[in-house]
Scaffold this active site. Structure first.
Site, PDB file in Angstrom:
ATOM      1  CB  ALA A   1      -1.039   0.015   1.027  1.00  0.00           C
ATOM      2  N   PRO A   2       0.386   2.216  -0.647  1.00  0.00           N
ATOM      3  CG  PRO A   2       0.466   4.452  -1.607  1.00  0.00           C
ATOM      4  CD  PRO A   2       1.370   3.541  -0.647  1.00  0.00           C
ATOM      5  N   GLY A   3       0.062   0.936  -3.254  1.00  0.00           N
ATOM      6  CA  GLY A   3      -0.206   0.434  -4.258  1.00  0.00           C
ATOM      7  C   GLY A   3       0.409   0.843  -5.905  1.00  0.00           C
TER       8      GLY A   3
ATOM      9  CG  ASP B   1       8.534   1.823  -0.665  1.00  0.00           C
ATOM     10  OD1 ASP B   1       9.247   2.410   0.379  1.00  0.00           O
ATOM     11  OD2 ASP B   1       7.892   2.652  -1.404  1.00  0.00           O
TER      12      ASP B   1
ATOM     13  CB  CYS C   1       9.586   7.792   0.898  1.00  0.00           C
ATOM     14  SG  CYS C   1       8.353   7.326   2.256  1.00  0.00           S
TER      15      CYS C   1
ATOM     16  CE  LYS D   1       7.903   2.061  -4.104  1.00  0.00           C
ATOM     17  NZ  LYS D   1       6.818   3.168  -3.627  1.00  0.00           N
TER      18      LYS D   1
END
Length: 413
Positions: free
Chosen positions: A235-237, A294, A347, A239
């Site tokens: 999530a949020p999706g 991620d 990130c 990738k």
């Protein structure tokens, strides 16, 4: 008194939520009850106030004997931001007074709000641009200055203050009528997106919203067509959609069923398929040709897009997140087939959540190697010593910046 603008009223509610309760902008279900245009406007207004909070408070201080209670202050901040950035004085002042009138606890501040904002309307715009670029709170600014130096920090803060345009990742070709800049990495950038769901190609699933930097980890996976790929924190999706569009057999794993439902909605809209699994990444079992991790992080690289983050958090969980990233990376490696490729990404602007994680993983795993990524869109200054890529908000100033990200491509055996 007339009813206040739904967007402005919701924006003040959002500011209360962030600055009083320490909750992010995204955690307010009341926004879902607004019309799409009002919802977008409320989020934009609240974010703009948070970006310019230091300037707003500096200007308002000139007209206040003492700081009023928080909701009154947030009404004033909203009015100050709008008045100093081109808002029509009568409409802004009137609406801010109406917001105060709508609440029992703030009704007595109507006169104060009216008087202060009229003075701001007359004098504030000339002062606004002369004030310094707002700085991050000290708890976050100091470690980032230690990591990158004061000059880079100032440029990153300038990028944060400028905000973030909307970037799109295409499933195929751009739909007709979508006016956008094509970035060097292939993402599309919209300068004035407005209501995203009304843009050409949204209903047809021709694209999804994804910052240009956030789109790069999946690009580093290489050719994934026909491969089994685990998107470990899906999530949020964005990738997951990238990998599915590239022909991978994707397993999208996330702890939150609610967040996975949003992923499924986007998959359905875009006509793509993936296997969605709700569960703890550290307990997941399987064997994959490629893995994209991620990892959960401080999200300090996304402040230009999410200016609430420095106010909703105080860095209290960063040490815990660093430990979690290390465990997740080790577990991800145990799920990777020999010769497979793992992309680790965060990130974050904090080296302990990026470069240091890879350096320490190389020490823990003698058979682990970093693959130097090669692509014509990679700039030399993005490269870090251990072989990964370090992206910062002050990069691409000519294009409008990018989110801060770290990413590295790993293989074992």
């Amino acid at each position: 008194m007339s009813a206040p603008s739904p967007a402005r009223l919701a924006a003040v509610d959002l500011l209360d939520q962030v600055l009083d309760r320490g909750l992010p902008l995204s955690e307010d279900a009341r926004l879902d009850r607004l019309a799409p245009a009002d919802r977008a406007a409320a989020g934009r207004l609240a974010a703009d106030v948070l970006r310019g909070l230091e300037r707003c408070d500096k200007i308002l201080k000139n007209y206040l004997r003492k700081t009023p209670e928080l909701r009154v202050m947030n009404i004033l901040r909203l009015g100050c931001l709008e008045l100093c950035t081109g808002g029509a004085a009568h409409g802004v002042v009137s609406d801010c007074v109406n917001i105060a009138a709508a609440g029992k606890a703030t009704q007595g501040a109507k006169g104060l709000i009216n008087a202060v904002l009229r003075k701001v309307a007359a004098e504030g715009p000339a002062v606004w641009g002369k004030l310094r670029v707002p700085r991050l709170p000290k708890w976050l600014r100091k470690p980032l200055v230690d990591a990158w130096g004061p000059h880079v920090m100032a440029e990153m803060e300038r990028a944060h203050f400028n905000g973030a345009p909307v970037d799109l990742t295409l499933k195929g070709t751009a739909p007709e009528g979508l006016e956008a800049q094509v970035l060097p990495t292939g993402s599309l950038r919209l300068r004035d997106a407005g209501q995203v769901s009304a843009l050409p190609g949204f209903k047809d699933g021709a694209w999804w919203v994804q910052d240009a930097a956030a789109a790069l980890p999946a690009k580093l996976m290489g050719d994934v067509s026909g491969l089994s790929v685990l998107d470990m924190c899906a999530a949020p999706g964005g990738k997951t959609l990238q990998l599915a569009a590239a022909g991978a057999e994707v397993t999208a794993l996330d702890l939150s069923e609610a967040r996975l439902q949003r992923v499924q909605e986007n998959l359905d809209r875009c006509g793509l398929r993936a296997k969605l699994v709700a569960g703890d990444a550290l307990e997941h079992r399987g064997s994959y040709d490629a893995i994209l991790l991620d990892a959960p992080c401080s999200a300090t690289g996304t402040i230009r897009r999410h200016p609430d983050l420095p106010h909703a958090h105080q860095g209290e969980k960063i040490a815990e997140l660093i430990g979690l990233q290390s465990w997740m990376l080790d577990h991800a490696l145990s799920l990777l087939k020999p010769g497979g490729r793992l992309v680790f990404a965060t990130c974050s602007l904090i080296p302990d959540e990026g470069e240091c994680q890879i350096e320490e993983a190389l020490e823990r795993h003698p058979d682990l190697k970093v693959i130097r990524p090669e692509a014509d869109w990679i700039e030399d200054r993005w490269r870090s010593e251990e072989g990964g890529l370090r992206l910062r908000p002050d990069f691409w100033p000519q294009h409008g910046g990018m989110d801060g990200f770290y990413m590295a491509v790993l293989t074992k055996g």
